[in-house]
Design a protein around this motif. Structure first.
Motif, short mmCIF file in Angstrom:
data_model
loop_
_atom_site.label_atom_id
_atom_site.label_comp_id
_atom_site.label_asym_id
_atom_site.label_seq_id
_atom_site.Cartn_x
_atom_site.Cartn_y
_atom_site.Cartn_z
N VAL A 19 -2.58 -0.70 -10.16
CA VAL A 19 -2.13 -2.18 -10.39
C VAL A 19 -2.84 -2.91 -11.02
O VAL A 19 -2.55 -3.74 -12.06
CB VAL A 19 -1.61 -2.56 -8.88
CG1 VAL A 19 -0.94 -4.05 -9.13
CG2 VAL A 19 -0.80 -1.89 -8.21
N ASP B 249 -7.58 -0.55 -8.46
CA ASP B 249 -6.33 0.41 -8.58
C ASP B 249 -5.55 0.40 -9.68
O ASP B 249 -5.97 -0.25 -10.65
CB ASP B 249 -5.68 0.54 -7.19
CG ASP B 249 -5.09 -0.84 -7.08
OD1 ASP B 249 -4.74 -1.58 -8.02
OD2 ASP B 249 -4.51 -1.12 -6.04
N LEU C 156 3.86 -4.73 -10.64
CA LEU C 156 4.50 -3.68 -10.06
C LEU C 156 5.95 -3.38 -10.58
O LEU C 156 6.01 -2.08 -10.26
CB LEU C 156 4.77 -4.61 -8.11
CG LEU C 156 3.77 -4.92 -7.58
CD1 LEU C 156 4.08 -5.21 -6.23
CD2 LEU C 156 2.79 -3.59 -7.09
N LYS D 99 1.89 1.87 -3.48
CA LYS D 99 0.80 2.24 -4.45
C LYS D 99 0.69 3.71 -4.18
O LYS D 99 0.33 4.36 -5.11
CB LYS D 99 -0.27 1.23 -4.20
CG LYS D 99 -0.32 0.13 -4.53
CD LYS D 99 -1.75 -0.53 -4.35
CE LYS D 99 -1.79 -1.87 -4.62
NZ LYS D 99 -2.80 -2.73 -4.33
N ASN D 100 0.69 4.19 -2.90
CA ASN D 100 0.44 5.27 -2.47
C ASN D 100 1.37 6.45 -2.94
O ASN D 100 1.16 7.82 -3.34
CB ASN D 100 0.40 5.58 -1.08
CG ASN D 100 -0.84 5.15 -0.31
OD1 ASN D 100 -1.51 4.69 -1.10
ND2 ASN D 100 -0.60 4.94 1.05
N LEU E 106 2.54 6.27 -6.08
CA LEU E 106 2.48 6.25 -7.64
C LEU E 106 1.73 7.49 -8.18
O LEU E 106 0.58 7.72 -7.54
CB LEU E 106 1.93 4.65 -8.14
CG LEU E 106 2.66 3.49 -7.62
CD1 LEU E 106 1.76 2.46 -8.22
CD2 LEU E 106 3.88 3.69 -8.23
N GLN F 165 0.82 -1.29 -0.01
CA GLN F 165 0.14 0.24 0.01
C GLN F 165 0.86 1.26 -0.16
O GLN F 165 0.73 2.22 -0.54
CB GLN F 165 -0.95 0.07 1.23
CG GLN F 165 -2.12 1.02 1.10
CD GLN F 165 -3.06 0.83 -0.06
OE1 GLN F 165 -3.36 -0.04 -0.47
NE2 GLN F 165 -3.13 2.01 -0.84
N LEU G 52 5.49 -0.69 -13.08
CA LEU G 52 4.94 0.63 -12.35
C LEU G 52 6.16 1.47 -11.95
O LEU G 52 6.07 2.56 -11.90
CB LEU G 52 3.83 0.43 -11.37
CG LEU G 52 2.44 0.17 -11.98
CD1 LEU G 52 1.47 -0.46 -10.65
CD2 LEU G 52 1.72 1.50 -12.51
N GLY H 204 -6.81 5.72 -8.63
CA GLY H 204 -6.51 4.44 -9.76
C GLY H 204 -7.64 3.82 -10.06
O GLY H 204 -7.29 2.85 -11.10
#
Length: 173
Positions: free
Chosen positions: A69, A67, A84, A10-11, A13, A7, A87, A54
């Motif tokens: 991903v 999201d 991942l 992801k935050n 990105l 997480q 990204l 996302g």
């Protein structure tokens, strides 16, 4: 690997950086990026992706999902770990160090799902109410005990039996 680590990754990105890295021509309206849907042919942009979360949705074909991903997984037909990695390349955000563990866990999860599906579909095995009980009942206790003993575990037979530790030598079977 801890979900908090994923997480946190992801935050960091940026959806805009991802879209730019993918060379997608988009237009921003009210915190949403709109562009031609990558999942069906169209002449007018009906696909939107929320720049903060996302979350994506196509108003034309109905493709939608979680999201950024999950968008990459669908858009590039990649697995979770490969998404991942892509990204990370597109945005310059460093990958979590334990990404290989995710790959192993994902493989185990896919195998367990496959086993459960086959287990439920096989009428011979339906006497077992739980796939895990079936695995334990059809696995080798003796080899698990030998392994525990080789690791210096005291009272290895009791430990293996009580905790349901078994050696799966024919995993796909």
């Amino acid at each position: 690997m801890d979900n908090k680590i994923i997480q946190a990754f992801k935050n960091q990105l940026s959806v805009e950086k991802v879209l730019q890295g993918l060379l997608i021509d988009y237009e921003i309206k009210n915190e949403e990026a709109f562009f031609l849907c990558p999942f069906h042919h169209e002449d007018t942009a009906s696909f939107s992706i929320n720049l903060e979360k996302g979350i994506f949705n196509c108003f034309g074909c109905g493709e939608k999902g979680g999201d950024i991903v999950h968008f990459i997984m669908k858009y590039k037909t990649l697995g979770f770990v490969q998404s991942l990695e892509l990204l990370s390349e597109l945005t310059g955000v460093a990958l979590p160090k334990d990404v290989e563990e995710i790959d192993k866990n994902e493989l185990v999860q896919r195998k367990l799902i496959h086993m459960r599906q086959n287990f439920i579909a096989d009428p011979i095995q339906q006497d077992y109410t739980d796939v895990y009980k079936f695995i334990i009942d059809n696995s080798s206790l003796g080899e698990a005990v030998a392994y525990l003993q080789s690791r210096g575990i005291p009272d290895a037979p009791w430990v293996a039996k009580t905790l349901g530790i078994r050696l799966l030598d024919k995993y796909d079977a």
